[in-house]
Design a protein around this motif. Structure first.
Motif, PDB file in Angstrom:
ATOM      1  N   VAL A  50     -38.458   1.143 -16.032  1.00  0.00           N
ATOM      2  CA  VAL A  50     -37.337   0.483 -16.222  1.00  0.00           C
ATOM      3  C   VAL A  50     -37.081   0.063 -17.770  1.00  0.00           C
ATOM      4  CG1 VAL A  50     -36.143  -1.919 -15.817  1.00  0.00           C
ATOM      5  CG2 VAL A  50     -37.745  -0.721 -13.865  1.00  0.00           C
ATOM      6  N   PRO A  51     -36.019   0.756 -18.345  1.00  0.00           N
ATOM      7  CA  PRO A  51     -35.934   0.704 -19.516  1.00  0.00           C
ATOM      8  C   PRO A  51     -35.162  -0.973 -20.091  1.00  0.00           C
ATOM      9  CG  PRO A  51     -33.889   1.503 -18.564  1.00  0.00           C
ATOM     10  CD  PRO A  51     -34.820   1.436 -17.635  1.00  0.00           C
ATOM     11  N   ALA A  52     -34.846  -1.809 -19.151  1.00  0.00           N
ATOM     12  CA  ALA A  52     -34.456  -3.090 -19.596  1.00  0.00           C
ATOM     13  C   ALA A  52     -34.075  -3.794 -18.346  1.00  0.00           C
ATOM     14  CB  ALA A  52     -33.308  -3.144 -20.415  1.00  0.00           C
ATOM     15  N   ALA A  53     -34.306  -5.035 -18.287  1.00  0.00           N
ATOM     16  CA  ALA A  53     -33.955  -5.902 -17.004  1.00  0.00           C
ATOM     17  C   ALA A  53     -32.633  -6.653 -17.239  1.00  0.00           C
ATOM     18  CB  ALA A  53     -35.100  -7.135 -16.937  1.00  0.00           C
ATOM     19  N   CYS A  54     -31.963  -6.730 -16.325  1.00  0.00           N
ATOM     20  CA  CYS A  54     -30.619  -7.636 -16.434  1.00  0.00           C
ATOM     21  C   CYS A  54     -30.960  -9.256 -16.690  1.00  0.00           C
ATOM     22  CB  CYS A  54     -29.839  -7.557 -15.034  1.00  0.00           C
ATOM     23  SG  CYS A  54     -30.461  -8.350 -13.598  1.00  0.00           S
ATOM     24  N   LEU A  55     -29.730  -9.860 -17.025  1.00  0.00           N
ATOM     25  CA  LEU A  55     -30.086 -11.114 -17.559  1.00  0.00           C
ATOM     26  C   LEU A  55     -30.564 -12.148 -16.415  1.00  0.00           C
ATOM     27  CD1 LEU A  55     -27.031 -11.702 -19.941  1.00  0.00           C
ATOM     28  CD2 LEU A  55     -29.581 -11.114 -20.530  1.00  0.00           C
ATOM     29  N   ALA A  56     -29.961 -11.953 -15.087  1.00  0.00           N
ATOM     30  CA  ALA A  56     -30.454 -12.778 -13.910  1.00  0.00           C
ATOM     31  C   ALA A  56     -31.779 -12.600 -13.661  1.00  0.00           C
ATOM     32  CB  ALA A  56     -29.673 -12.360 -12.820  1.00  0.00           C
ATOM     33  N   CYS A  57     -32.260 -11.351 -13.663  1.00  0.00           N
ATOM     34  CA  CYS A  57     -33.883 -10.968 -13.487  1.00  0.00           C
ATOM     35  C   CYS A  57     -34.626 -11.716 -14.627  1.00  0.00           C
ATOM     36  CB  CYS A  57     -34.091  -9.574 -13.136  1.00  0.00           C
ATOM     37  SG  CYS A  57     -33.438  -9.050 -11.706  1.00  0.00           S
ATOM     38  N   ARG A  58     -34.234 -11.496 -15.860  1.00  0.00           N
ATOM     39  CA  ARG A  58     -34.917 -11.987 -17.064  1.00  0.00           C
ATOM     40  C   ARG A  58     -35.004 -13.609 -16.879  1.00  0.00           C
ATOM     41  NH1 ARG A  58     -33.413  -9.331 -22.656  1.00  0.00           N
ATOM     42  NH2 ARG A  58     -33.569  -7.240 -22.011  1.00  0.00           N
ATOM     43  N   SER A  59     -34.021 -14.369 -16.582  1.00  0.00           N
ATOM     44  CA  SER A  59     -34.187 -15.735 -16.562  1.00  0.00           C
ATOM     45  C   SER A  59     -34.860 -16.042 -15.483  1.00  0.00           C
ATOM     46  CB  SER A  59     -32.757 -16.329 -16.491  1.00  0.00           C
ATOM     47  OG  SER A  59     -32.210 -15.839 -14.994  1.00  0.00           O
ATOM     48  N   LYS A  60     -35.063 -15.418 -14.268  1.00  0.00           N
ATOM     49  CA  LYS A  60     -36.047 -16.073 -13.100  1.00  0.00           C
ATOM     50  C   LYS A  60     -37.253 -15.230 -13.387  1.00  0.00           C
ATOM     51  CE  LYS A  60     -31.974 -16.335 -10.029  1.00  0.00           C
ATOM     52  NZ  LYS A  60     -31.552 -16.197  -8.747  1.00  0.00           N
ATOM     53  N   HIS A  61     -37.739 -14.580 -14.324  1.00  0.00           N
ATOM     54  CA  HIS A  61     -38.833 -13.801 -14.538  1.00  0.00           C
ATOM     55  C   HIS A  61     -39.070 -13.015 -13.368  1.00  0.00           C
ATOM     56  CE1 HIS A  61     -39.230 -16.382 -17.977  1.00  0.00           C
ATOM     57  NE2 HIS A  61     -39.283 -17.424 -17.357  1.00  0.00           N
ATOM     58  N   LEU A  62     -38.156 -12.113 -12.869  1.00  0.00           N
ATOM     59  CA  LEU A  62     -38.589 -11.285 -11.719  1.00  0.00           C
ATOM     60  C   LEU A  62     -38.319  -9.781 -12.323  1.00  0.00           C
ATOM     61  CD1 LEU A  62     -36.298 -13.295  -8.948  1.00  0.00           C
ATOM     62  CD2 LEU A  62     -38.786 -13.155  -9.215  1.00  0.00           C
ATOM     63  N   LYS A  63     -39.032  -9.023 -11.345  1.00  0.00           N
ATOM     64  CA  LYS A  63     -38.963  -7.720 -11.728  1.00  0.00           C
ATOM     65  C   LYS A  63     -37.580  -6.884 -11.447  1.00  0.00           C
ATOM     66  CE  LYS A  63     -41.248  -3.157 -11.144  1.00  0.00           C
ATOM     67  NZ  LYS A  63     -41.533  -3.094 -12.484  1.00  0.00           N
ATOM     68  N   CYS A  64     -36.846  -6.170 -12.376  1.00  0.00           N
ATOM     69  CA  CYS A  64     -35.613  -5.814 -12.160  1.00  0.00           C
ATOM     70  C   CYS A  64     -35.834  -4.241 -11.845  1.00  0.00           C
ATOM     71  CB  CYS A  64     -34.915  -5.742 -13.433  1.00  0.00           C
ATOM     72  SG  CYS A  64     -33.196  -5.361 -12.823  1.00  0.00           S
ATOM     73  N   ASP A  65     -34.983  -3.535 -10.824  1.00  0.00           N
ATOM     74  CA  ASP A  65     -35.096  -2.234 -10.527  1.00  0.00           C
ATOM     75  C   ASP A  65     -34.212  -1.316 -11.590  1.00  0.00           C
ATOM     76  OD1 ASP A  65     -32.538  -2.749  -9.629  1.00  0.00           O
ATOM     77  OD2 ASP A  65     -32.896  -2.571  -7.641  1.00  0.00           O
ATOM     78  N   GLY A  66     -33.489  -1.879 -12.497  1.00  0.00           N
ATOM     79  CA  GLY A  66     -32.753  -1.199 -13.346  1.00  0.00           C
ATOM     80  C   GLY A  66     -31.441  -0.527 -13.060  1.00  0.00           C
TER      81      GLY A  66
END
Length: 652
Positions: free
Chosen positions: A54-70
């Protein structure tokens, strides 16, 4: 390589940490250790188990410290019906960041995209555990030596161990890494190391702070550093000698002996050029050895130094121009080197009376040095010569000569005295001639040169030395013909052998000259300047003054006894202070104090005899008894035993 590290302020780039990571040393150690072990286990697992990159996580996943599928939008934002926003990575951003991580102990692995260079984090970040060690550049010509209390990043420390062998700790001042880690990080990013003050730098600073004004022949610091940078390796012996001199005023442990050995070794190498810089090196070693009670070794070096100076023509007018390379400050340095060697040769001969002032007979047409502030600023005026100085009264030209020039003139008068045949009788015409020289020197001083302070109330060390050379010469001239019995002070021989002076019945003019000169020397101690800023030869001049005071105090009865005792106290205190650096001063202080105590006991014994009090009024008797009560205790407390630092070896 330039032996001096840059003096400009140093900074550390942020190549080792992301701004998203909290400034916490313990957290960093835990997170870096966990990252290293996680990286190792991941590399051993199958590629399919690692999941998609995953090159980067979205802001919502970042703020909740959750894994983002990209994906855009990602599955979590789709299910929660939230806006899915991606932003560019902030990796390398050095500005302030709002809303830093809420959990300082958690590492945000998704806060930045993986490196596209294929280099692992451990290899690219030197502050990560397991990173390959980065060697710090070393400076200076001296071998590495670890000194007690010396930071590991100084020029005299060994190359630091790999960071993987070091414990990261939380600095109470807010730094998340220690100084060695900072230096490693700076070296890896190309930034200069953090600002440090190495032992060599501190010794060089001490040289210019304490010693330079007393023997100002080397280049001023700014010009010296520039010359070293332009001519690497040429002045290694000179820098080692300067650092040795500076180390005498500091507590630097084994570095002191190292600098001395290095200076001697380099100065006596067959490949060492015989030039003015070598003369400067030997000259400062001569002064240091003499002040350290190694007078025999100092005389050996003095002979070598004088021979080299004459061989290269340092005493000739054209030497400064031919070897100054168009640099007026360097030309002035060569003129000062000759005249400082001339003055030191005279002071060694005068205070020790073991040499004969060899350079006094060497023809010299070197121009006279300028004022000290002109030399420091680099604004060198057109030089004047010794014939201009001698003819100033008759030429009608109103010229101002430097304090250094009056210092040279005082040394020349001392040389003329030493070249006189033995003066056996007080009526000898040679005695009258030398006294005329001394009196003329004092009478024709400009108003600004009559004391030892400049117009800005700063110490004028050149005039200070000129005055005490003249006072010492007056004592040497008149004391043998005075009526002060020198036998009570016969054990004060730290600077020169005891000279027998018979006693007399009255104070003649020679006695008055002797006592006046001794009192003027004691008065010089009271100058509101640090005693350690003076040349160590002042030690022997104070000792000479003390011999006169002790000889006078040993008389049966004197009217100004209390004033005399105050002057003796003053001299002992000054010698005690100088002994902090110069071993010779400690030896002289002990001898003067011992004689003072002997004289005091003898006087106390005389008080038992009623005839002692004949001529005293009752008030004078009470005053004398009260003054005597505390004098022994005061002598004992004035000079404590000063631990002498082991001096460096003197073998060549």
């Amino acid at each position: 390589m330039d032996p001096f590290p840059p003096d400009a302020p140093q900074s550390l780039s942020s190549g080792g940490t992301s701004p998203e990571q909290p400034n916490d040393g313990s957290a960093m150690a835990a997170s870096l250790t966990g990252a290293a072990s996680s990286s190792a286990s991941t590399s051993q697992a199958p590629a399919a188990a690692a999941g998609p990159t995953v090159p980067a996580a979205c802001l919502a996943c970042r703020s909740k410290h959750l894994k983002c599928d990209g994906f855009t939008p990602c599955s979590r934002c789709t299910s929660s019906n939230q806006e899915c926003i991606y932003v560019a990575s902030r990796r390398g951003y050095k500005g302030p960041r709002r809303n830093t991580a809420q959990n300082p102990n958690k590492r945000h692995a998704s806060s930045s995209p993986p490196s596209s260079t294929g280099v692992s984090d451990a290899a690219s970040c030197p502050m990560m555990l397991g990173a390959p060690p980065v060697s710090l550049p070393t400076t200076g010509f001296n071998p590495a030596v670890v000194l007690p209390g010396t930071p590991a990043t100084t020029a005299y420390a060994q190359t630091p161990a790999p960071l993987s062998q070091m414990a990261l700790f939380r600095n109470p001042f807010g730094s998340s890494i220690d100084q060695t880690s900072m230096a490693l990080a700076a070296a890896s990013t190309g930034a200069p190391p953090p600002p440090t003050s190495s032992v060599g730098e501190r010794c060089l600073d001490a040289y210019y702070h304490y010693f330079f004004s007393a023997h100002p022949n080397v280049l001023p610091k700014e010009h010296l550093l520039r010359f070293i940078k332009d001519h690497p390796g040429r002045l290694d012996h000179l820098v080692a000698a300067m650092r040795y001199i500076g180390s005498l005023f500091l507590d630097v442990g084994p570095a002191r002996a190292m600098y001395f050995d290095e200076a001697i070794r380099l100065a006596y190498l067959p490949t060492c050029p015989k030039d003015g810089f070598l003369v400067q090196t030997l000259l400062m070693l001569i002064v240091a050895l003499d002040g350290s009670c190694n007078q025999e070794r100092a005389r050996q070096l003095l002979g070598d130094c004088e021979r080299i100076a004459v061989e290269i023509g340092l005493n000739t007018r054209h030497f400064a121009t031919e070897h100054g390379h168009g640099n007026r400050v360097l030309e002035e340095s060569w003129r000062r080197t000759w005249w400082d060697l001339f003055v030191v040769d005279g002071m060694v001969a005068g205070v020790h009376r073991m040499t004969n002032f060899l350079l006094f007979d060497v023809p010299a047409d070197v121009a006279l040095p300028c004022e000290e502030h002109e030399y420091i600023s680099g604004e060198i005026p057109t030089p004047m010569y010794i014939e201009d100085f001698d003819d100033q009264l008759f030429s009608g030209e109103d010229r101002e000569f430097s304090s250094f020039a009056y210092r040279v003139a005082a040394a020349r008068n001392l040389g003329r005295f030493m070249r006189c045949p033995p003066i056996l009788f007080p009526e000898d015409e040679n005695l009258a001639k030398i006294e005329s020289l001394l009196t003329n020197w004092r009478m024709h001083l400009p108003q600004a040169k009559r004391d030892d302070l400049t117009k800005g109330c700063q110490l004028d060390e050149m005039m200070f030395q000129a005055h005490f050379i003249t006072h010492a010469c007056s004592i040497l001239l008149h004391q043998p013909h005075s009526q002060l019995d020198s036998s009570p002070a016969r054990s004060v021989n730290s600077c020169a052998p005891h000279s027998v002076v018979p006693t007399g019945d009255a104070f003649n003019s020679h006695t008055r000259h002797t006592i006046t000169a001794a009192c003027e020397i004691s008065k010089m101690v009271t100058q509101a300047v640090p005693l350690l800023s003076h040349t160590h030869f002042f030690t022997c001049v104070i000792t000479l003054s003390s011999i006169v005071h002790l000889s006078k105090w040993a008389l049966f009865y004197i009217q100004d006894e209390e004033d005399l005792r105050q002057q003796i106290r003053l001299n002992i205190g000054a010698l005690g202070k100088l002994s902090d650096v110069w071993k010779a001063a400690g030896t002289a202080a002990g001898q003067v104090k011992g004689v003072a105590q002997e004289i005091y006991r003898a006087k106390k014994a005389q008080q038992i005899n009623p005839a002692f009090w004949v001529g005293f009024t009752q008030e004078e008797m009470i005053s004398s008894l009260n003054a005597d009560e505390g004098i022994m205790a005061e002598f004992d407390s004035m000079l404590q035993v000063v631990p002498q630092v082991t001096q460096p070896p003197t073998t060549q």
